[in-house]
Design an enzyme around this catalytic site. Structure first.
Site, PDB file in Angstrom:
ATOM      1  N   TYR A 240      -2.208  -1.459  10.356  1.00  0.00           N
ATOM      2  CA  TYR A 240      -2.101  -1.568   8.894  1.00  0.00           C
ATOM      3  C   TYR A 240      -0.750  -1.038   8.410  1.00  0.00           C
ATOM      4  O   TYR A 240      -0.087  -1.648   7.569  1.00  0.00           O
ATOM      5  CB  TYR A 240      -3.254  -0.776   8.279  1.00  0.00           C
ATOM      6  CG  TYR A 240      -3.475  -0.947   6.799  1.00  0.00           C
ATOM      7  CD1 TYR A 240      -4.213  -2.022   6.304  1.00  0.00           C
ATOM      8  CD2 TYR A 240      -2.983  -0.018   5.890  1.00  0.00           C
ATOM      9  CE1 TYR A 240      -4.447  -2.155   4.940  1.00  0.00           C
ATOM     10  CE2 TYR A 240      -3.217  -0.144   4.527  1.00  0.00           C
ATOM     11  CZ  TYR A 240      -3.951  -1.215   4.059  1.00  0.00           C
ATOM     12  OH  TYR A 240      -4.185  -1.340   2.702  1.00  0.00           O
TER      13      TYR A 240
ATOM     14  N   SER B 202       0.869  -1.178   0.000  1.00  0.00           N
ATOM     15  CA  SER B 202       0.000   0.000   0.000  1.00  0.00           C
ATOM     16  C   SER B 202       0.901   1.223   0.000  1.00  0.00           C
ATOM     17  O   SER B 202       2.092   1.127   0.355  1.00  0.00           O
ATOM     18  CB  SER B 202      -0.840  -0.007   1.292  1.00  0.00           C
ATOM     19  OG  SER B 202      -1.494   1.228   1.492  1.00  0.00           O
TER      20      SER B 202
HETATM   21  P1  NAD Z   1     -11.530  -6.186  -0.350  1.00  0.00           P
HETATM   22  O1  NAD Z   1     -12.129  -6.090   1.009  1.00  0.00           O
HETATM   23  O2  NAD Z   1     -12.325  -5.792  -1.544  1.00  0.00           O
HETATM   24  O3  NAD Z   1     -10.996  -7.678  -0.593  1.00  0.00           O
HETATM   25  C1  NAD Z   1     -10.275  -8.368   0.380  1.00  0.00           C
HETATM   26  C2  NAD Z   1     -10.181  -9.816   0.001  1.00  0.00           C
HETATM   27  O4  NAD Z   1      -9.469 -10.496   1.044  1.00  0.00           O
HETATM   28  C3  NAD Z   1     -11.544 -10.501  -0.117  1.00  0.00           C
HETATM   29  O5  NAD Z   1     -11.479 -11.468  -1.139  1.00  0.00           O
HETATM   30  C4  NAD Z   1     -11.717 -11.179   1.240  1.00  0.00           C
HETATM   31  O6  NAD Z   1     -12.569 -12.294   1.229  1.00  0.00           O
HETATM   32  C5  NAD Z   1     -10.270 -11.592   1.495  1.00  0.00           C
HETATM   33  N1  NAD Z   1      -9.975 -11.849   2.890  1.00  0.00           N
HETATM   34  C6  NAD Z   1     -10.200 -11.059   3.971  1.00  0.00           C
HETATM   35  N2  NAD Z   1      -9.816 -11.693   5.082  1.00  0.00           N
HETATM   36  C7  NAD Z   1      -9.320 -12.895   4.699  1.00  0.00           C
HETATM   37  C8  NAD Z   1      -8.777 -14.005   5.391  1.00  0.00           C
HETATM   38  N3  NAD Z   1      -8.666 -14.018   6.733  1.00  0.00           N
HETATM   39  N4  NAD Z   1      -8.384 -15.079   4.682  1.00  0.00           N
HETATM   40  C9  NAD Z   1      -8.516 -15.099   3.331  1.00  0.00           C
HETATM   41  N5  NAD Z   1      -9.026 -14.080   2.617  1.00  0.00           N
HETATM   42  C10 NAD Z   1      -9.427 -13.000   3.308  1.00  0.00           C
HETATM   43  O7  NAD Z   1     -10.180  -5.341  -0.245  1.00  0.00           O
HETATM   44  P2  NAD Z   1      -9.212  -4.691  -1.353  1.00  0.00           P
HETATM   45  O8  NAD Z   1      -9.358  -3.217  -1.256  1.00  0.00           O
HETATM   46  O9  NAD Z   1      -9.359  -5.353  -2.670  1.00  0.00           O
HETATM   47  O10 NAD Z   1      -7.800  -5.033  -0.706  1.00  0.00           O
HETATM   48  C11 NAD Z   1      -6.932  -6.026  -1.208  1.00  0.00           C
HETATM   49  C12 NAD Z   1      -5.523  -5.704  -0.755  1.00  0.00           C
HETATM   50  O11 NAD Z   1      -5.122  -4.453  -1.298  1.00  0.00           O
HETATM   51  C13 NAD Z   1      -5.371  -5.599   0.753  1.00  0.00           C
HETATM   52  O12 NAD Z   1      -4.153  -6.183   1.162  1.00  0.00           O
HETATM   53  C14 NAD Z   1      -5.334  -4.105   0.980  1.00  0.00           C
HETATM   54  O13 NAD Z   1      -4.632  -3.754   2.137  1.00  0.00           O
HETATM   55  C15 NAD Z   1      -4.615  -3.649  -0.269  1.00  0.00           C
HETATM   56  N6  NAD Z   1      -4.821  -2.235  -0.581  1.00  0.00           N
HETATM   57  C16 NAD Z   1      -6.072  -1.757  -0.820  1.00  0.00           C
HETATM   58  C17 NAD Z   1      -6.213  -0.412  -1.121  1.00  0.00           C
HETATM   59  C18 NAD Z   1      -7.554   0.186  -1.398  1.00  0.00           C
HETATM   60  O14 NAD Z   1      -7.625   1.406  -1.478  1.00  0.00           O
HETATM   61  N7  NAD Z   1      -8.607  -0.600  -1.584  1.00  0.00           N
HETATM   62  C19 NAD Z   1      -5.096   0.422  -1.166  1.00  0.00           C
HETATM   63  C20 NAD Z   1      -3.848  -0.114  -0.918  1.00  0.00           C
HETATM   64  C21 NAD Z   1      -3.720  -1.447  -0.622  1.00  0.00           C
END
Ligand code: NAD
Length: 260
Positions: A155, A142
């Site tokens: 985080y 991130s």
């Molecule tokens: P999201 O909530 O849309 O998806 C998260 C996914 O992780 C889902 O498929 C969920 O089922 C799965 N998950 C959650 N807990 C779990 C567990 N214990 N075991 C297995 N699977 C699990 O989130 P996202 O925004 O797509 O985030 C994905 C990654 O990207 C994360 O690591 C997040 O930190 C990172 N990220 C997101 C953003 C953003 O702005 N959305 C920015 C930077 C980084």
């Protein structure tokens, strides 16, 4: 063993992981999906991905907070494809709260899912990638792997740690054709971010509209959300031959956020 390379993408039933799984499937890799969701929706996703791209897709509901279940995910992929060539450590959760009020069990869960799971999955798959002299680790960190924000202590620790893991794995894999890179997205409008808007409004005493304008998009000079498919395309690029000398990096895709 299948001729086709295969990829595990954790947390690929939603958001960024789902977009990465689609791009890797389009690029011709077999896919092991993981994450939570409705059985029928996941079965439909598997069918769509297989019929649209021609690759094989399996699914494991393994909980990334459990080292035992992480091992099961690896076994599901090995049994289906006979090989694991690409690991995308993407599963992640978030909680926004001042450190003195931060729930201890959420701290533990964020470290387990966002950081330790990536170590366990790498621990279980590195030997075969080194033996085959080709491998790709793509860790979805991130902008918070590079800079901090208030109220996101767990985080920020996890994502900085993931960048550190990425560098170590890059050094250990360097002479074996195994690369490791962290992708550092800014804000992407996924369920993870949608859930943070009311939490941040509470922590900062703001309306939800103010949070979007003055907190989320204020961080990004482009004033636009990053799109999940852009992260998918970057992940797919890292798996090409052109990506073979890109290793140990933390690549921002953040609309200019970390240029500040
Ligand atoms: P999201 O909530 O849309 O998806 C998260 C996914 O992780 C889902 O498929 C969920 O089922 C799965 N998950 C959650 N807990 C779990 C567990 N214990 N075991 C297995 N699977 C699990 O989130 P996202 O925004 O797509 O985030 C994905 C990654 O990207 C994360 O690591 C997040 O930190 C990172 N990220 C997101 C953003 C953003 O702005 N959305 C920015 C930077 C980084």
């Amino acid at each position: 063993m299948s001729e086709r390379k295969s990829a595990i993408v954790t947390g690929s039933t939603s958001g960024i992981g789902l977009a990465i799984a689609w791009e890797l499937a389009r690029a011709g890799y077999n896919i092991a999906l993981n994450g939570f969701g409705e059985d029928a929706e996941i079965a439909a996703l598997q069918d769509d991905m297989e019929s649209e791209t021609g690759v094989s897709v399996v699914y494991s509901p393994a909980d990334m907070s459990s080292p035992h279940q992480i091992a099961i995910l690896v076994e599901v992929a090995r049994r289906a494809f006979g090989r694991i060539d690409i690991v995308v450590n993407n599963a992640g959760i978030q909680t926004v709260a001042p450190i003195e009020e931060f729930p201890v069990e959420r701290y533990e869960a964020i470290i387990a899912i966002n950081l330790s799971a990536a170590w366990h999955l790498t621990h279980l798959t590195m030997a075969e990638m080194k033996a085959r002299k080709w491998g790709r680790y793509i860790n979805i960190a991130s902008a918070h792997g590079l800079v901090a924000s208030p109220f996101k202590s767990a985080y920020v620790i996890a994502k900085h740690g993931l960048v550190g893991l990425t560098k170590t794995v890059a050094l250990e894999g360097a002479e074996f054709g195994v690369t490791a890179n962290a992708i550092c997205p800014g804000y992407v409008l996924t369920p993870l971010v949608e859930k943070q808007i009311p939490e941040t409004a509470l922590a900062r005493h703001m309306t939800q509209e103010q949070v979007v304008r003055d907190v989320l998009l204020a961080a990004q000079p482009t004033k636009q959300f990053v799109e999940a498919r852009h992260i998918g395309e970057l992940a797919a690029f890292l798996c090409t031959d052109a990506g073979s000398q890109i290793t140990g990096t933390a690549l921002p895709i953040d609309g200019g956020w970390t240029a500040h």
